[in-house]
Structure formats: structure tokens, C-alpha cells
Design a protein around this motif. Structure first.
Motif, mmCIF file in Angstrom:
data_model
loop_
_atom_site.group_PDB
_atom_site.id
_atom_site.type_symbol
_atom_site.label_atom_id
_atom_site.label_comp_id
_atom_site.label_asym_id
_atom_site.label_seq_id
_atom_site.Cartn_x
_atom_site.Cartn_y
_atom_site.Cartn_z
ATOM 1 N N TYR A 1 -3.307 4.196 -8.564
ATOM 2 C CA TYR A 1 -2.406 5.195 -8.000
ATOM 3 C C TYR A 1 -2.534 6.540 -8.715
ATOM 4 O O TYR A 1 -1.796 7.474 -8.423
ATOM 5 C CB TYR A 1 -0.952 4.716 -8.079
ATOM 6 N N LEU A 2 -3.481 6.625 -9.653
ATOM 7 C CA LEU A 2 -3.672 7.860 -10.408
ATOM 8 C C LEU A 2 -4.383 8.901 -9.549
ATOM 9 O O LEU A 2 -5.292 8.573 -8.782
ATOM 10 C CB LEU A 2 -4.496 7.565 -11.673
ATOM 11 N N ASN B 1 -5.385 4.667 -3.860
ATOM 12 C CA ASN B 1 -4.405 4.144 -2.909
ATOM 13 C C ASN B 1 -4.229 5.078 -1.720
ATOM 14 O O ASN B 1 -4.212 4.642 -0.558
ATOM 15 C CB ASN B 1 -3.067 3.931 -3.628
ATOM 16 N N SER B 2 -4.098 6.375 -1.993
ATOM 17 C CA SER B 2 -3.916 7.345 -0.902
ATOM 18 C C SER B 2 -5.128 7.384 0.014
ATOM 19 O O SER B 2 -4.993 7.420 1.249
ATOM 20 C CB SER B 2 -3.647 8.731 -1.478
ATOM 21 N N LEU B 3 -6.318 7.373 -0.564
ATOM 22 C CA LEU B 3 -7.539 7.392 0.242
ATOM 23 C C LEU B 3 -7.620 6.151 1.132
ATOM 24 O O LEU B 3 -8.006 6.237 2.312
ATOM 25 C CB LEU B 3 -8.766 7.468 -0.675
ATOM 26 N N ALA C 1 -2.305 -4.741 -0.244
ATOM 27 C CA ALA C 1 -1.698 -5.740 -1.128
ATOM 28 C C ALA C 1 -2.631 -6.931 -1.335
ATOM 29 O O ALA C 1 -2.771 -7.446 -2.456
ATOM 30 C CB ALA C 1 -0.365 -6.204 -0.550
ATOM 31 N N LEU C 2 -3.294 -7.375 -0.264
ATOM 32 C CA LEU C 2 -4.237 -8.485 -0.385
ATOM 33 C C LEU C 2 -5.437 -8.098 -1.245
ATOM 34 O O LEU C 2 -5.907 -8.885 -2.078
ATOM 35 C CB LEU C 2 -4.700 -8.939 0.998
ATOM 36 N N GLY C 3 -5.938 -6.869 -1.047
ATOM 37 C CA GLY C 3 -7.047 -6.389 -1.862
ATOM 38 C C GLY C 3 -6.655 -6.264 -3.323
ATOM 39 O O GLY C 3 -7.438 -6.599 -4.229
ATOM 40 N N PHE C 4 -5.445 -5.782 -3.556
ATOM 41 C CA PHE C 4 -4.942 -5.652 -4.920
ATOM 42 C C PHE C 4 -4.875 -7.022 -5.586
ATOM 43 O O PHE C 4 -5.266 -7.187 -6.752
ATOM 44 C CB PHE C 4 -3.556 -5.007 -4.885
ATOM 45 N N GLY D 1 0.805 -1.219 0.000
ATOM 46 C CA GLY D 1 0.000 0.000 0.000
ATOM 47 C C GLY D 1 0.838 1.269 0.000
ATOM 48 O O GLY D 1 0.480 2.259 -0.635
ATOM 49 N N GLY D 2 1.946 1.251 0.703
ATOM 50 C CA GLY D 2 2.848 2.401 0.725
ATOM 51 C C GLY D 2 4.147 2.037 0.040
ATOM 52 O O GLY D 2 4.167 1.268 -0.920
ATOM 53 N N SER D 3 5.239 2.578 0.553
ATOM 54 C CA SER D 3 6.539 2.196 0.013
ATOM 55 C C SER D 3 6.885 0.798 0.501
ATOM 56 O O SER D 3 6.310 0.293 1.472
ATOM 57 C CB SER D 3 7.616 3.186 0.458
#
Length: 371
Positions: free
Chosen positions: A316-317, A326-328, A348-351, A34-36
Motif C-alpha cells: 500500500y506504499l 494496491n491502487s494500480l 484479498a485472495l492474491g494477498f 483490495g479497497g475499504s
């Protein structure tokens, strides 16, 4: 390789299909936190340099599976008398398509050809598949084993004894080693790490050796041995390779970025034992209900990987300068009190689940996209 896997006497290897699928699912999860990547839990991050984490198992596991699949796919064709030239033509075509898909994903979505990165994950898979498939057609099992060992020894000697131009001594530091020097000299365009690439030229040779170890496992699986003997040999050979990898680590550190010889033996040993466990529980004991997600991903593995490479451009747009999905998601979960690593794992699991939906549709329709 996504061809149905069929060992001797028509026995379908559900275990290999599931192993391939779960490996791709794991690859998607670790590639898309989700992040870095530094925000993820340590087991879901690559080792910074020397050393190894569970994440570092995934790529060599897949190349090992490619090697197994080559034997299981092309042995029946050889038995049917399919002309070697015809098989070579298909191998070249498949390798070129996979390589091109990797370059496409590197270009997407900006398509800045001035800064294109030519190496990559799919590109390495394509080259390993090409080399291993041709070796299968033109050499025997014993030659393949000796060639794999020779590659690992020669690579070790080159990396530890040959002075790096510009430094006057052999080094194994980031960007300061023979493989990095060769990348900066020979690979056009952009490199992943600026002056070197983890999927560069020299380190592709031991990656091919990883594929050959998979081929050796494939030869075992189509042999006339009993199921029990195959499992014992997978565990025995895997344990020996794993132990040798640990010993070699004392002299040539386990390192994914350099794809060191110790890394090849360590991960191939684990892959062989994992395949043995899958084979025992799935094909011998018949415990198959839990394999469905693996079979879905495994039936269209490269397709799933490509989908995972395209989705970030959407998720990520930031349209109109606003926040991305992603940010939300991450801000919402961390704002609710969840830790950054846990929120990253949930993303990551959701993705991975989103990637699962289209390949599940293909699986239900029995549509298998062969590349």
C-alpha cells in the motif's frame, strides 16, 4: 498454539491442524480487502453492530482452536510428569511474545509510541491463551465448564443491568456501554474506535470463555470414547450451544464488538460442529489431499498472521507520491469492468497467496516457528 496436536494413544489430529490453518487463511482474506471493507462482499465484512456474518466466525474460531490445542499440547506433558512450574514459565513467555507481536504490528511501520494501541487481535489471543492454559494446569474439566458459564452469565448481567457512568442507564450502543466506559477509563494510548476498543478489557473475559469451550472440546478428544462417539458429542454439544446462543440473542444480542455471551455460544457451537466435520472427513475417512493449504498455514499460524500484518506497508506504499501496488491493481481491474467487490476479493485472495509462499517454504523445510 502451533504445537503438533496429539490426542490419546498417539493419534495425530490432522483435522485440527487444517482447521487452524484454514481459519488463519480466512482471517487474512477478510482483513485485507483490495479497497475499504465496505467495498467487499457482505459475507466478507463484519456486522456493523448487532448481528453476525461469516467473517465474525473467524476470530472466535481461532480462540476456540487455541483452547483445544492447550489440552492436546499440555496433557502429554502432564502425563510425562513435567513440573507445573516449568510449564507455567513457558506459558508466561509465550503469552508475552504473542502480546508483544500484536503491539509491534500496531506500531508498524511508523512506530509512533505516543499513539500506540495496546489492545488488538494477537493481544486478545495472548490473554485468552494465558488464562486458559493456567486454568488447564490448575483446575479440572468440570470447574472449567462452570467457570465459562459463570463468566457468560456475569458478563450478561453487568452489561445489561449496570448503569453506564454518564448515561444513568445500561446501554448496549456503540461507545455507550459499560465495556466502552471501562476502555476509555483504563486503557492508555489510542483505542481502535477512539473512545472504545473491540478488543478491550471487559469483553476479553467472554473471549476467555470461548477458549474454555475449546478446552472442553479438547478434553473430549483425548477421552477414551470412540471416534464415532467424539464426533457425535462434538455435533450434539455444538448444536446445543448454537441453539442457546440464538435464544440468548433475544435478550443479549449477538455482537462481535462486545463479544456478547450469545456470540460466544453461537460461534463456539459452530466451531465445535466444524471441528467435528473436519475430524470425520479428515481423520476418520482419510480425505486429506485438500487439506494441504490448511496444514501449511496451520503449521506456522502466528507467523502467517504477522507476515500479513507486515506486507501492507509494502503493497500500500506510494513511493515518490506515485500509485501503490494496491491502487494500480484495483484501478486496473475496475477500469477493465470488474465490480469493486469482485476486484477486492481477487486482491484479498492474491494477498493470501503471497502470505502462503513464505509459510510454505517453512513447511517444506519442516521449520515451525513457535511463539
Amino acid at each position: 498454539m502451533e504445537t503438533p496436536t496429539t490426542p490419546a494413544k498417539g493419534e495425530r489430529l490432522i483435522s485440527l491442524d487444517a482447521f487452524r490453518g484454514f481459519t488463519i487463511a480466512a482471517m487474512i482474506i477478510v482483513n485485507d480487502p483490495g479497497g475499504s471493507h465496505h467495498d467487499a462482499y457482505p459475507p466478507l465484512r463484519h456486522a456493523d453492530w448487532n448481528g453476525i456474518t461469516p467473517t465474525d466466525f473467524i476470530f472466535p474460531f481461532f480462540i476456540f482452536i487455541v483452547g483445544v490445542s492447550i489440552v492436546l499440547s499440555y496433557s502429554p506433558q502432564q502425563a510425562r510428569g513435567v513440573p507445573r512450574g516449568k510449564m507455567v514459565g513457558k506459558i508466561l513467555k509465550r503469552s508475552a511474545i504473542i502480546f508483544a507481536l500484536g503491539v509491534f504490528l500496531n506500531l508498524f511501520p511508523d512506530f509512533n509510541f505516543a499513539e500506540v494501541r495496546l489492545p488488538g487481535v494477537l493481544q486478545r489471543i495472548a490473554l485468552a491463551f494465558l488464562a486458559c492454559a493456567l486454568l488447564f494446569l490448575y483446575t479440572g474439566r468440570r470447574t472449567q465448564a462452570w467457570l465459562s458459564a459463570g463468566i457468560l452469565v456475569v458478563y450478561w448481567l453487568l452489561m445489561t443491568l449496570v448503569p453506564v457512568p454518564g448515561y444513568g442507564e445500561s446501554l448496549l450502543e456503540p461507545g455507550k456501554n459499560l465495556a466502552a466506559w471501562m476502555d476509555s477509563l483504563l486503557i492508555p494510548g489510542t483505542l481502535y474506535q477512539g473512545t472504545w476498543d473491540p478488543e478491550g478489557i471487559l469483553s476479553t473475559f467472554p473471549a476467555i470463555a470461548t477458549g474454555i469451550t475449546g478446552m472442553l472440546a479438547g478434553h473430549l478428544l483425548i477421552s477414551g470414547r470412540t471416534r464415532e462417539q467424539k464426533i457425535i458429542w462434538l455435533f450434539f454439544a455444538g448444536l446445543i450451544a448454537y441453539a442457546l446462543g440464538n435464544i440468548w440473542n433475544w435478550f443479549f444480542p449477538i455482537n462481535k464488538n462486545l463479544w456478547t455471551s450469545s456470540y460466544v455460544l453461537y460461534t463456539s457451537g459452530l466451531a465445535a460442529m466444524t471441528l467435528g466435520a473436519f475430524y470425520f472427513f479428515i481423520d476418520v475417512l482419510g480425505y486429506r489431499k485438500w487439506t494441504k493449504p490448511g496444514l501449511v498455514f496451520g503449521s506456522n499460524a502466528i507467523t502467517a498472521y504477522v507476515i500479513a500484518g507486515l506486507l501492507p506497508a509494502l503493497l500500500y506504499l506510494s513511493p515518490g507520491g506515485g500509485e501503490s501496488i494496491n491502487s494500480l491493481f484495483m484501478d486496473g481491474l475496475t477500469g477493465a469492468g470488474l465490480s469493486q467487490p469482485f476486484a477486492s476479493l481477487l486482491w484479498a485472495l492474491g494477498f493470501c497467496l503471497i502470505c502462503y509462499i513464505p509459510v510454505y517454504f517453512l513447511y517444506k523445510k519442516q521449520l515451525f516457528i513457535k511463539v
